[in-house]
Write an enzyme that holds these catalytic residues in place. Structure first.
Site, PDB file in Angstrom:
ATOM      1  N   LEU A  30       0.834  -1.213   0.000  1.00  0.00           N
ATOM      2  CA  LEU A  30       0.000   0.000   0.000  1.00  0.00           C
ATOM      3  C   LEU A  30       0.867   1.262   0.000  1.00  0.00           C
ATOM      4  O   LEU A  30       0.355   2.373  -0.141  1.00  0.00           O
ATOM      5  CB  LEU A  30      -0.885   0.022   1.259  1.00  0.00           C
ATOM      6  CG  LEU A  30      -2.039  -0.976   1.311  1.00  0.00           C
ATOM      7  CD1 LEU A  30      -2.726  -0.919   2.675  1.00  0.00           C
ATOM      8  CD2 LEU A  30      -3.058  -0.696   0.204  1.00  0.00           C
ATOM      9  N   SER A  31       2.195   1.098   0.165  1.00  0.00           N
ATOM     10  CA  SER A  31       3.068   2.274   0.311  1.00  0.00           C
ATOM     11  C   SER A  31       3.025   3.218  -0.894  1.00  0.00           C
ATOM     12  O   SER A  31       2.930   4.439  -0.700  1.00  0.00           O
ATOM     13  CB  SER A  31       4.510   1.837   0.586  1.00  0.00           C
ATOM     14  OG  SER A  31       4.564   1.225   1.848  1.00  0.00           O
ATOM     15  N   LYS A  80      15.075  -5.990   5.209  1.00  0.00           N
ATOM     16  CA  LYS A  80      15.220  -5.036   6.314  1.00  0.00           C
ATOM     17  C   LYS A  80      16.512  -5.196   7.104  1.00  0.00           C
ATOM     18  O   LYS A  80      17.042  -4.224   7.626  1.00  0.00           O
ATOM     19  CB  LYS A  80      14.028  -5.169   7.287  1.00  0.00           C
ATOM     20  CG  LYS A  80      12.754  -4.569   6.760  1.00  0.00           C
ATOM     21  CD  LYS A  80      11.684  -4.616   7.827  1.00  0.00           C
ATOM     22  CE  LYS A  80      10.386  -4.053   7.305  1.00  0.00           C
ATOM     23  NZ  LYS A  80       9.390  -3.871   8.357  1.00  0.00           N
ATOM     24  N   ASN A 101      13.839   0.181   7.966  1.00  0.00           N
ATOM     25  CA  ASN A 101      12.692   0.237   7.052  1.00  0.00           C
ATOM     26  C   ASN A 101      12.662   1.537   6.253  1.00  0.00           C
ATOM     27  O   ASN A 101      11.837   1.701   5.363  1.00  0.00           O
ATOM     28  CB  ASN A 101      11.358   0.044   7.791  1.00  0.00           C
ATOM     29  CG  ASN A 101      10.879   1.311   8.452  1.00  0.00           C
ATOM     30  OD1 ASN A 101      11.681   2.126   8.909  1.00  0.00           O
ATOM     31  ND2 ASN A 101       9.570   1.503   8.508  1.00  0.00           N
ATOM     32  N   ASP A 122       9.201   1.566  12.220  1.00  0.00           N
ATOM     33  CA  ASP A 122       8.125   0.591  12.479  1.00  0.00           C
ATOM     34  C   ASP A 122       7.624   0.664  13.923  1.00  0.00           C
ATOM     35  O   ASP A 122       6.424   0.804  14.173  1.00  0.00           O
ATOM     36  CB  ASP A 122       8.595  -0.833  12.182  1.00  0.00           C
ATOM     37  CG  ASP A 122       8.655  -1.132  10.694  1.00  0.00           C
ATOM     38  OD1 ASP A 122       7.872  -0.535   9.942  1.00  0.00           O
ATOM     39  OD2 ASP A 122       9.476  -1.973  10.295  1.00  0.00           O
ATOM     40  N   ALA A 147       8.569 -12.920  19.695  1.00  0.00           N
ATOM     41  CA  ALA A 147       9.971 -12.563  19.952  1.00  0.00           C
ATOM     42  C   ALA A 147      10.780 -12.625  18.662  1.00  0.00           C
ATOM     43  O   ALA A 147      11.989 -12.834  18.688  1.00  0.00           O
ATOM     44  CB  ALA A 147      10.562 -13.506  21.005  1.00  0.00           C
ATOM     45  N   GLY A 149      11.544 -10.884  14.549  1.00  0.00           N
ATOM     46  CA  GLY A 149      12.091  -9.628  14.042  1.00  0.00           C
ATOM     47  C   GLY A 149      11.185  -8.436  14.333  1.00  0.00           C
ATOM     48  O   GLY A 149      11.653  -7.368  14.742  1.00  0.00           O
ATOM     49  N   ALA A 150       9.883  -8.599  14.144  1.00  0.00           N
ATOM     50  CA  ALA A 150       8.944  -7.490  14.378  1.00  0.00           C
ATOM     51  C   ALA A 150       8.929  -7.117  15.855  1.00  0.00           C
ATOM     52  O   ALA A 150       8.928  -5.932  16.217  1.00  0.00           O
ATOM     53  CB  ALA A 150       7.548  -7.893  13.907  1.00  0.00           C
ATOM     54  N   TYR A 240      -2.106  -6.768   9.563  1.00  0.00           N
ATOM     55  CA  TYR A 240      -3.101  -5.850   8.969  1.00  0.00           C
ATOM     56  C   TYR A 240      -3.989  -6.508   7.927  1.00  0.00           C
ATOM     57  O   TYR A 240      -4.877  -5.870   7.372  1.00  0.00           O
ATOM     58  CB  TYR A 240      -2.426  -4.569   8.434  1.00  0.00           C
ATOM     59  CG  TYR A 240      -1.497  -4.781   7.277  1.00  0.00           C
ATOM     60  CD1 TYR A 240      -0.156  -5.057   7.506  1.00  0.00           C
ATOM     61  CD2 TYR A 240      -1.939  -4.681   5.973  1.00  0.00           C
ATOM     62  CE1 TYR A 240       0.709  -5.252   6.454  1.00  0.00           C
ATOM     63  CE2 TYR A 240      -1.085  -4.869   4.917  1.00  0.00           C
ATOM     64  CZ  TYR A 240       0.235  -5.154   5.160  1.00  0.00           C
ATOM     65  OH  TYR A 240       1.093  -5.345   4.128  1.00  0.00           O
TER      66      TYR A 240
HETATM   67  P1  ATR Z   1       8.769 -11.533  12.103  1.00  0.00           P
HETATM   68  O1  ATR Z   1      10.027 -10.912  11.525  1.00  0.00           O
HETATM   69  O2  ATR Z   1       7.549 -11.255  11.282  1.00  0.00           O
HETATM   70  O3  ATR Z   1       8.592 -11.213  13.535  1.00  0.00           O
HETATM   71  P2  ATR Z   1       9.876 -14.112  12.748  1.00  0.00           P
HETATM   72  O4  ATR Z   1      11.163 -13.446  13.093  1.00  0.00           O
HETATM   73  O5  ATR Z   1       9.913 -15.390  11.953  1.00  0.00           O
HETATM   74  O6  ATR Z   1       8.950 -13.122  11.932  1.00  0.00           O
HETATM   75  O7  ATR Z   1       9.054 -14.335  14.128  1.00  0.00           O
HETATM   76  C1  ATR Z   1       7.822 -14.963  14.147  1.00  0.00           C
HETATM   77  C2  ATR Z   1       7.204 -14.868  15.541  1.00  0.00           C
HETATM   78  O8  ATR Z   1       5.893 -15.440  15.481  1.00  0.00           O
HETATM   79  C3  ATR Z   1       7.944 -15.647  16.619  1.00  0.00           C
HETATM   80  O9  ATR Z   1       7.724 -15.018  17.864  1.00  0.00           O
HETATM   81  C4  ATR Z   1       7.239 -17.010  16.570  1.00  0.00           C
HETATM   82  O10 ATR Z   1       7.345 -17.773  17.741  1.00  0.00           O
HETATM   83  P3  ATR Z   1       8.619 -18.795  17.937  1.00  0.00           P
HETATM   84  O11 ATR Z   1       9.779 -17.917  18.289  1.00  0.00           O
HETATM   85  O12 ATR Z   1       8.207 -19.670  19.054  1.00  0.00           O
HETATM   86  O13 ATR Z   1       8.780 -19.499  16.631  1.00  0.00           O
HETATM   87  C5  ATR Z   1       5.812 -16.541  16.397  1.00  0.00           C
HETATM   88  N1  ATR Z   1       4.928 -17.565  15.818  1.00  0.00           N
HETATM   89  C6  ATR Z   1       4.872 -17.953  14.526  1.00  0.00           C
HETATM   90  N2  ATR Z   1       3.917 -18.888  14.366  1.00  0.00           N
HETATM   91  C7  ATR Z   1       3.349 -19.092  15.591  1.00  0.00           C
HETATM   92  C8  ATR Z   1       2.291 -19.919  16.089  1.00  0.00           C
HETATM   93  N3  ATR Z   1       1.616 -20.739  15.286  1.00  0.00           N
HETATM   94  N4  ATR Z   1       1.986 -19.826  17.416  1.00  0.00           N
HETATM   95  C9  ATR Z   1       2.646 -18.997  18.232  1.00  0.00           C
HETATM   96  N5  ATR Z   1       3.656 -18.185  17.826  1.00  0.00           N
HETATM   97  C10 ATR Z   1       4.004 -18.220  16.527  1.00  0.00           C
END
Ligand code: ATR
Length: 293
Positions: A30-31, A80, A101, A122, A147, A149-150, A240
């Site tokens: 959408l940017s 990123k 970002n 962000d 926990a 990247g976001a 979103y």
């Molecule tokens: P992003 O950069 O979008 O944050 P990421 O670094 O892959 O993506 O992190 C994904 C996050 O979603 C993590 O906190 C992950 O939990 P784990 O560290 O235990 O993997 C969480 N996550 C993804 N799928 C999940 C699920 N089905 N239930 C609970 N947590 C989930």
């Protein structure tokens, strides 16, 4: 029939400044519509385009934007983190977040030297969305779900703005602990942080909940049970699509104040514009239009 007065867009000229988004894929972003509308509403002679950049071409793309004097850029998945190695400097917030970002073109007033500096709007965008709801984040306690990247970017913004404490709930406890260790190594222990497994998300003990995982993205699930909410919490979901995630649906039904992923998207873009244009803008009418998209 009366025509609605709309924003006037102008054809680019030789003076038009170019901004861009580097990502892969970028087709659904959408940017471009948001930033081009922002330029038109504020009579800024700029154009914003989306560039689909393959990971192995990122270095060339950044060298190209520097060589062509782009006025600024945004960076999205999957670049990123990897973009940082190609920039001339990194802001404190982006350094703590471990991700960029927004790329800002800076010109030294003394030497006229040009530098491309990586920022991260962000986390600040989410906090701006929260503050627009009349909530002051400083001194409040936050329950952060996730926990990855976001979560890291948001945690960095929370620490920099002086929250009273953060409890991190993640499926994997080790990853949450790793995140806290990484951040504490950089900023010390100025904000108390606790780590818990997501399955231990307690009931009725949260002030501000920020959901940063991909759970809720079209899978019909909420990462926490409805019983955790009383109706007094402020609940933010960075997902979103859909705009109302299962977690937010529950939060709305309980009467919680809700902040949507699309609000965060809007304000991270406005903060990028502030960095690029070097001043603040009135954004209420643009926000109204964006909410209708
Ligand atoms: P992003 O950069 O979008 O944050 P990421 O670094 O892959 O993506 O992190 C994904 C996050 O979603 C993590 O906190 C992950 O939990 P784990 O560290 O235990 O993997 C969480 N996550 C993804 N799928 C999940 C699920 N089905 N239930 C609970 N947590 C989930």
């Amino acid at each position: 029939m009366t025509m609605m007065t709309d924003v006037q867009f102008h054809a680019p000229t030789a003076k038009t400044r170019l901004y861009g988004l580097l990502g892969h894929p970028v087709g659904h972003s959408l940017s471009p519509v948001l930033h081009n509308r922002f330029f038109a509403e504020n009579r800024i002679d700029g154009v914003y385009l989306a560039f689909d950049v393959l990971p192995e071409k990122l270095g060339e793309a950044v060298a190209g934007l520097k060589a062509m004097n782009l006025a600024g850029a945004n960076v999205t998945i999957p670049h990123k983190e990897s973009v940082m190695a190609h920039l001339d400097a990194i802001s404190d917030e982006a350094f703590l977040a471990g991700a960029v970002n927004t790329i800002v073109r800076e010109v030294s007033s003394k030497t006229a030297e040009v530098r491309y500096v990586g920022h991260n709007t962000d986390g600040a965008g989410l906090l701006e969305a929260i503050s627009k709801q009349g909530v002051e984040i400083a001194g409040r306690s936050v329950s952060l779900i996730g926990a990855g990247g976001a979560a890291k970017g948001i945690l960095a913004a929370l620490v920099l703005r002086g929250v009273s404490g953060v409890k991190i709930y993640n499926r994997s406890l080790e990853r949450a602990e790793g995140l806290v260790t990484a951040l504490s190594t950089m900023v010390g222990h100025q904000v108390p942080m606790e780590c818990h497994t997501l399955s231990n998300f307690p009931e009725h003990s949260h002030e501000i909940i920020i959901q940063t995982t991909s759970v809720g993205m079209g899978d019909g699930k909420s990462p926490v049970d409805a019983t955790a909410l009383t109706g007094k919490e402020i609940v933010c979901d960075i997902v979103y699509k859909p705009q109302i995630t299962p977690l937010l649906e529950t939060a709305l039904s309980k009467g919680c104040t809700c902040i949507y992923g699309k609000d965060m998207l809007f304000y991270q873009a406005m903060l990028a514009e502030m960095l690029w244009q070097g001043r603040q803008f009135e954004t209420a009418s643009l926000k109204n239009w964006f909410d209708g998209l």
